[in-house]
Each structure stands twice: as C-alpha cells, then as structure tokens.
Scaffold this motif. Sequence first.
Motif, short mmCIF file in Angstrom:
data_model
loop_
_atom_site.label_atom_id
_atom_site.label_comp_id
_atom_site.label_asym_id
_atom_site.label_seq_id
_atom_site.Cartn_x
_atom_site.Cartn_y
_atom_site.Cartn_z
N ILE B 5 0.83 -1.20 0.00
CA ILE B 5 0.00 0.00 0.00
C ILE B 5 0.87 1.26 0.00
O ILE B 5 0.53 2.25 -0.65
N SER B 6 2.01 1.21 0.68
CA SER B 6 2.83 2.43 0.74
C SER B 6 3.53 2.67 -0.60
O SER B 6 3.72 3.83 -1.00
N GLN B 7 3.85 1.62 -1.32
CA GLN B 7 4.42 1.79 -2.66
C GLN B 7 3.39 2.38 -3.62
O GLN B 7 3.71 3.25 -4.44
N GLN B 10 3.06 6.02 -2.91
CA GLN B 10 4.16 6.72 -3.56
C GLN B 10 3.88 6.95 -5.04
O GLN B 10 4.00 8.05 -5.55
N ARG B 11 3.51 5.86 -5.72
CA ARG B 11 3.36 5.93 -7.17
C ARG B 11 2.18 6.77 -7.63
O ARG B 11 2.21 7.38 -8.69
N THR B 12 1.10 6.77 -6.82
CA THR B 12 -0.11 7.47 -7.27
C THR B 12 -0.22 8.87 -6.69
O THR B 12 -1.02 9.67 -7.17
N GLY B 13 0.54 9.13 -5.61
CA GLY B 13 0.41 10.43 -4.97
C GLY B 13 -0.73 10.49 -3.97
O GLY B 13 -0.96 11.53 -3.35
N LEU B 14 -1.45 9.39 -3.83
CA LEU B 14 -2.49 9.32 -2.80
C LEU B 14 -1.85 9.03 -1.45
O LEU B 14 -0.74 8.51 -1.39
N SER B 15 -2.55 9.38 -0.36
CA SER B 15 -2.05 8.98 0.95
C SER B 15 -2.50 7.54 1.22
O SER B 15 -3.47 7.05 0.63
N ILE B 16 -1.77 6.88 2.11
CA ILE B 16 -2.15 5.52 2.51
C ILE B 16 -3.58 5.53 3.05
O ILE B 16 -4.39 4.66 2.73
N HIS B 17 -3.87 6.53 3.85
CA HIS B 17 -5.22 6.66 4.42
C HIS B 17 -6.27 6.74 3.32
O HIS B 17 -7.32 6.11 3.41
N ARG B 20 -6.88 3.35 1.67
CA ARG B 20 -7.72 2.48 2.51
C ARG B 20 -9.16 2.98 2.52
O ARG B 20 -10.11 2.19 2.51
N TYR B 21 -9.31 4.30 2.53
CA TYR B 21 -10.66 4.88 2.49
C TYR B 21 -11.36 4.50 1.19
O TYR B 21 -12.53 4.10 1.20
N TYR B 22 -10.66 4.57 0.08
CA TYR B 22 -11.25 4.19 -1.21
C TYR B 22 -11.66 2.72 -1.19
O TYR B 22 -12.71 2.35 -1.70
N ASP B 23 -10.81 1.91 -0.60
CA ASP B 23 -11.12 0.48 -0.52
C ASP B 23 -12.39 0.27 0.30
O ASP B 23 -13.30 -0.45 -0.11
N LYS B 24 -12.43 0.95 1.44
CA LYS B 24 -13.61 0.83 2.31
C LYS B 24 -14.87 1.28 1.59
O LYS B 24 -15.96 0.73 1.79
#
Lengths: 130, 130
Positions: B5-7, B10-17, B20-24
């Motif tokens: 998730i952290s990679q 990095q690649r997309t410019g989104l935050s990890i949070h 996870r929010y999008y996944d939820k």
Amino acid sequence: MSYTISQVAQRTGLSIHAIRYYDKEGLLPFVDRHNGTRVFQEQDIDWIDLICCLKKTGMPIKDIRTLIQHCMDHDAVLDKGLEILARHRENVEEQLKELQRSLDTINYKIKHLPRMYKEKFSAEAVGSAN
Amino acid sequence: MSYTISQVAQRTGLSIHAIRYYDKEGLLPFVDRHNGTRVFQEQDIDWIDLICCLKKTGMPIKDIRTLIQHCMDHDAVLDKGLEILARHRENVEEQLKELQRSLDTINYKIKHLPRMYKEKFSAEAVGSAN
DNA sequence: ATAAACGATAGAGTGAACTCTAGGTCAACG
DNA sequence: CGTTGACCTAGAGTTCACTCTATCGTTTAT
C-alpha cells in the motif's frame, strides 16, 4: 435601480442562504442596508459575479475575502487586488491544462477499458486456478 | 511484480489513508489480500490511475463506485462502464468550456477592476453625502 | 525472543461550504 | 387591526472526502 436578496439570488443563481453566508463571511462588505434589510446595487452584482467566478475556479472563501478586503481599501486595490487576481489567473490556466490532460487520460482509458478489464479477469482466473 | 500500500501511495500520490478509504468505499474490489494485507498488481494501479483521473475531474466517490462495480461485472462492462465514462467525458468537455469562460471573465474583471472599484467608491461617496 | 517496522480495522475528528430551522421584525393589504 | 410575506440573525445540521487515533496483528532483524 436596486435589488432585494431574492432578486440577486435569481440573477446570480446563488441561493438566498448562500448570499447571506457570503455576507457573514465578509465577502459582501459593500452591500448597503435599509432597516437591516440588504439593498443591492447594480455594481454590487458585478462584484458578486466576480465572486461566483472565483468560486467556480476553486478559490476558497477566505482567499476571496482577502481579495475583497484589499479592493475595499483605497490605497491597495491596484497593487494587491490585481496581484491576487493575476496569480489566480495563472492558477486557472494551469487548471485548464490539467483538465485537458485528464480528458486525454479518460479518452485513453475508454479506448483501453476492454483490455484492462480482460487483463484483470485473466489474472483472477489464474489466481483462482492456483 | 506486486506492490504494498505504501508503494502504491508513492506511485499514485495518494495517501495511505486515502487508499484504505477508497477500498472501504468499494472503489478497489479488485485488490487481493495476503494474510489480510493488500497486495497490488500492476493493473490495479491502472485502475487506481483511472480513479484518480475521475476524481480530479469531479466525479463523486459513489459514482466511481458504480462505475467500478459495473466494470467488475463481466456482462455489463462494455455497455454500462463505457457508457458512464463516455457521459463523464462529455461532462469534462463541458467543464473545459466553462473553465475557459471563467478565465475570460477573470481577464475581463482584471481589466475593469479599477473601474468597478472607482464606481463603488463614487456611489458610497454620494450615499454618505446624503 | 523481543523490538522495530509495516500492515490492518473501527471509528472519531476535521474543514469547507453550504443548508436548514427557529424565532423575530417590519411594511403593506383587506 | 391582524395576517401574510419577505426580510433578518444565530446557530444547529449536513455532506463530502478525507485524516487521524487507538489498538491490534505479522514479519524481520539482532
């Protein structure tokens, strides 16, 4: 010729609530009152049009307030007001480029959606076959 | 090759949070798990790129979810997914025009700001002289 | 074997920009 | 003179899209 808040709402497309909210937030310091009731002049609507335009292009309300406050200040208008607007114009020009890039991406993705879709399901088929 | 998730952040410019929010919110139903941990494949990042692009162009999360869900449904992808994307493309084209109009308005206002300003203060001078 | 590093969830908190509600004032009309 | 209708304020509530916190589980290196 002067206008009531509901006439301004009609003309600008804003809700009455939004106009009062903008006033409360200090975006409409130029509006006169009569017995507490707001009385809008033609040129006030010009200012509100500018506010709408800045909002549409993503300027936050606190920045619009800063701009308006500079413009209500005699000495600073040409300096600071125009400077803020010019900086925002560059911002909008960048937004235009970005939006065009996004449109290109969407077109690309539309072309490749069948492939993305196929690859994803192939991958999952492999996964579930394991 | 797979990614954590952290990679992906990095690649997309989104935050990890945000990921996870999008996944939820159901935007990433295609992401695999290993011991509960998300494992992203290359093509998942293609989908996330599409999601980012749709977000940048103002599509709300619930609409993106609808699109993704259609695309995860074998039978409907070409019909409904492409239909939604095509409709959104028209929307973005309209946004481009609107943004161009706003830029024109800003340029006009920059040109006329000294005049708007002057008229407002003349009007107020008259008002306070009454 | 234990601590650091990274992953996970649930759910609370945030900020922006409204939107709505309650309760009140005021001018005009019948 | 009372009732309608448009206006007002203060402040509560809403929506969206995160963002943060607390707490926990799993690898990995020493």
